[in-house]
Design a protein around this motif. Sequence first.
Motif, PDB file in Angstrom:
ATOM      1  N   TYR A 202       0.836  -1.246   0.022  1.00 19.72           N
ATOM      2  CA  TYR A 202      -0.134  -0.048  -0.093  1.00 19.72           C
ATOM      3  C   TYR A 202       0.956   1.367   0.238  1.00 19.72           C
ATOM      4  N   VAL A 203       0.572   2.312  -0.786  1.00 18.88           N
ATOM      5  CA  VAL A 203       1.236   3.546  -0.891  1.00 18.88           C
ATOM      6  C   VAL A 203       0.211   4.502   0.105  1.00 18.88           C
ATOM      7  N   HIS A 204       0.624   5.201   1.057  1.00 16.74           N
ATOM      8  CA  HIS A 204      -0.026   6.167   1.766  1.00 16.74           C
ATOM      9  C   HIS A 204       0.174   7.595   1.422  1.00 16.74           C
ATOM     10  N   GLY A 205       0.836   7.832   0.477  1.00 13.50           N
ATOM     11  CA  GLY A 205       1.222   9.479   0.057  1.00 13.50           C
ATOM     12  C   GLY A 205       2.532   9.787   0.212  1.00 13.50           C
ATOM     13  N   ALA A 221      -3.225  11.758   3.179  1.00 10.34           N
ATOM     14  CA  ALA A 221      -4.124  10.605   2.577  1.00 10.34           C
ATOM     15  C   ALA A 221      -4.938  10.049   3.537  1.00 10.34           C
ATOM     16  N   GLU A 222      -4.437   9.686   4.704  1.00  8.83           N
ATOM     17  CA  GLU A 222      -5.172   9.200   5.801  1.00  8.83           C
ATOM     18  C   GLU A 222      -6.418   9.996   6.235  1.00  8.83           C
ATOM     19  N   ASP A 235     -14.214  15.964  -3.495  1.00 11.90           N
ATOM     20  CA  ASP A 235     -12.815  15.910  -3.471  1.00 11.90           C
ATOM     21  C   ASP A 235     -12.495  16.661  -2.267  1.00 11.90           C
ATOM     22  N   ALA A 236     -11.232  16.306  -1.735  1.00 15.38           N
ATOM     23  CA  ALA A 236     -10.797  16.958  -0.543  1.00 15.38           C
ATOM     24  C   ALA A 236      -9.002  17.234  -0.549  1.00 15.38           C
ATOM     25  N   VAL A 237      -8.562  17.922   0.066  1.00 16.98           N
ATOM     26  CA  VAL A 237      -7.042  17.881   0.279  1.00 16.98           C
ATOM     27  C   VAL A 237      -6.768  18.549   1.945  1.00 16.98           C
ATOM     28  N   THR A 238      -5.845  17.766   2.391  1.00 17.98           N
ATOM     29  CA  THR A 238      -5.253  18.394   3.630  1.00 17.98           C
ATOM     30  C   THR A 238      -4.020  18.772   3.478  1.00 17.98           C
ATOM     31  N   ILE A 239      -3.752  19.861   4.184  1.00 23.58           N
ATOM     32  CA  ILE A 239      -2.451  20.499   4.405  1.00 23.58           C
ATOM     33  C   ILE A 239      -2.204  20.854   5.941  1.00 23.58           C
TER      34      ILE A 239
END
Length: 334
Positions: A202-205, A221-222, A235-239
């Motif tokens: 698995y790739v997690h970002g 990504a989590e 859609d969503a992005v976290t910073i």
Amino acid sequence: GWLVGPMLVFGGLLVGATVVLAEGAPNYPQPDRLWRLVERHRVSYLGLAPTIARLSMSLPDAALAERDLSSLRVMISTGEPWTPEAWHWTFERVGQRRVPLLNFSGGTEMGGILTGTVIHPLKPCAFAGAVPGTGADVVDASSGASVGVGVTGELVMRTPTIGLTRGLWHDRERYLESYWSRLPGLWVHGDFASRDADGMWYVHGRSDDTLKIAGKRTGPAEIEALLMGTGLLEDAVTIGVPDPIKGTAVVCLCVARPDTDRDKAVKVLSTAVTAGLGGAFKPADVVFVPDLPRTRNMKLMRRVVRSAWLGEDAGDLSTLVNPEAVQAIRAARR
């Protein structure tokens, strides 16, 4: 992209396939444009990014049901990690549970490192194994030692593969510093990864996107998977942004589904994150924007999102398909 493009054009033509190339966005002028193309040209081998699946999840059920996608034999994705909801939607709704949905991870500088195949079992969001010849491994970010089952670490290559570049143009030292110097003797891919008890990967970002909140580390990504799991978003992005107490605070920028009550959704989304990861990760802000900045191959530009939110210079935006999204983020911050 620089990797997938040549693979598609040269690889497809070398095996005698017809290659379908479409200019523009996958959801314009019709929201279901991609699926109309599959139907019209009887596409059998479909490449897509998870982003496209997330965008398509907002389509009415009837819109996808009207498309004849029976020509599909294989779907393969790359570019970013899947969320479980988007993977299941694609496998079940598009592929009707009969079309393999394969994951591939690689890079311009080295070709491929992890892949799925049609002769190995499938698991949501997983890769069947390493590309032969890469010596792929998951290691501790400090020592370079292999980590065990279920432990997240740096994705590396222990063996120089035949597809590996020899350097960067007129900048060999930068190449060595970027890929070979962090862990001596190992090529560091720049992604977090893990393996499960069945041998699936698995790739997690991106590891350089890691958020360290009050001493705890996680990948964007989590958090984004928890947000998307509410069913309220397209859609969503976290910073991560500077915080005087935690060091870093979480900001979630979201594209809401048309039927989402945004006022109520803020609490639901925040609760989903804290329920999944703990109170330390409670978002400092949950903000709705009309779109997120992406390149022409639909790769999300986290660097640009963070710079726009913080009011910093976002750098070169010439590769963006929707540069207006940057200004919308700046406006939302005010």
